[in-house]
Design a protein around this motif. Structure first.
Motif, mmCIF file in Angstrom:
data_model
loop_
_atom_site.group_PDB
_atom_site.id
_atom_site.type_symbol
_atom_site.label_atom_id
_atom_site.label_comp_id
_atom_site.label_asym_id
_atom_site.label_seq_id
_atom_site.Cartn_x
_atom_site.Cartn_y
_atom_site.Cartn_z
ATOM 1 N N THR A 130 0.888 -1.101 0.028
ATOM 2 C CA THR A 130 0.075 -0.056 0.101
ATOM 3 C C THR A 130 0.847 1.452 0.010
ATOM 4 O OG1 THR A 130 -1.856 -1.060 1.021
ATOM 5 C CG2 THR A 130 -1.746 1.295 1.190
ATOM 6 N N ARG A 166 -7.431 -4.059 -2.971
ATOM 7 C CA ARG A 166 -6.177 -2.968 -3.049
ATOM 8 C C ARG A 166 -7.197 -1.745 -3.831
ATOM 9 N NH1 ARG A 166 -1.091 -5.627 -6.206
ATOM 10 N NH2 ARG A 166 -0.473 -7.191 -4.351
ATOM 11 N N ARG A 169 -8.611 0.870 -1.284
ATOM 12 C CA ARG A 169 -7.435 1.765 -0.626
ATOM 13 C C ARG A 169 -6.799 2.631 -1.862
ATOM 14 N NH1 ARG A 169 -5.714 -3.622 1.283
ATOM 15 N NH2 ARG A 169 -3.886 -3.516 -0.268
#
Length: 306
Positions: A130, A166, A169
């Motif tokens: 991330t 993902r 995010r």
């Protein structure tokens, strides 16, 4: 509009050393690829496909599905590639020059990993991924802002579970950061996942990521065997080809981070040579091998004359 095609540098796992029995894969993690104007993307993809068809004609003809055949970047940038398959490096360099001639740039962002096992470093692979993706998006957005253009980001396909984890995010990061950093509004959608076998440009991004991975390994790992990636004149095309936002962020080092094309420096700031010492990195690897071979021959004792 700009299109950015990116792929992973290394992997998210722990790193101890090249010789460790388990944690030996990569000393850094991040993303690399290239940025190109949308109107040139299809043209460049066609050039890449034509070069790939010519370079790997035999392998493609023998493939079960020739149209879906690809050569991974890790197979291009092997230890012996420059000696055994120099034509692959020539083609790669020509493609880099083509990107630049079309007004595009190469790109990378990576974080050096702290040395140690997962337990020793309290490793959180999701957090590592991330953080690297967020900083990659920040820097690509800054590049788009400096070019006064919008941006779309494409990345190699991952499995559905990873994608679903993902995507929120990334979307949250882009929107949340935009209030204080208006350049984030240049990214018009969160990164789109594209299957590499269907995208020539994603395949080239994989080649760029592999090249960058080897250069980073050379700069970070003292006994790296990839000196040729930084030292060879065959890869001169990459020097100056990266965006100014490209960066290798070091982990608690006494030297500055690497920016732009600095990962392809012949000299290694982390391991400076002693003053007056011959810098192997300043000599073309083929010439260096010849020098060493000549030195060894000179030290072979001669048989005394009878």
């Amino acid at each position: 509009m700009l299109l950015a095609y990116i792929d992973e540098i290394g992997e998210t796992g722990a790193f101890v050393s090249r010789t460790h029995e388990r944690y030996n894969t990569s000393p850094a993690f991040g993303y690399a690829g290239f940025v190109i104007k949308a109107e040139h993307a299809r043209y460049f993809g066609a050039i890449f496909n034509a070069e790939k068809q010519r370079l790997f004609k035999t392998e493609i003809a023998a493939a079960e599905h020739p149209g879906r055949w690809e050569r991974k970047g890790a197979s291009i940038f092997r230890l012996t590639t420059l000696d055994t398959f120099p034509q692959q490096i020539r083609v790669y360099s020509a493609l880099v020059r083509k990107v630049r001639s079309l007004g595009g740039s190469l790109f990378y962002y990576a974080d050096e990993k702290p040395l140690g096992t997962p337990k020793q470093t309290n490793l959180d692979t999701a957090a590592r991924e991330t953080a690297a993706m967020q900083e990659t998006l920040n820097r690509l957005a800054r590049h788009a802002q400096s070019n006064k253009m919008n941006l779309m980001v494409m990345i190699d396909q991952i499995n559905e579970r990873q994608r679903s984890e993902r995507l929120p995010r990334m979307y949250s990061h882009i929107l949340g950061r935009a209030a204080d950093h208006p350049e984030m509004m240049k990214i018009i959608e969160p990164p789109m996942h594209v299957d590499s076998v269907l995208s020539a440009n994603i395949q080239f991004a994989d080649w760029v990521a592999a090249c960058v991975t080897r250069a980073i390994e050379y700069q970070i790992i003292r006994d790296s065997p990839y000196e040729w990636v930084a030292a060879s004149k065959a890869l001169d095309a990459v020097r100056g080809a990266f965006t100014h936002e490209s960066k290798l962020h070091l982990w608690t080092r006494s030297v500055d981070d690497f920016n732009h094309s600095e990962i392809f420096k012949c000299e290694r700031p982390l391991y400076p040579a002693a003053q007056g010492q011959l810098l192997g990195a300043a000599v073309d690897p083929a010439k260096l091998r010849a020098i060493k071979a000549a030195a060894e021959r000179a030290h072979i004792p001669r048989r005394p004359r009878m």
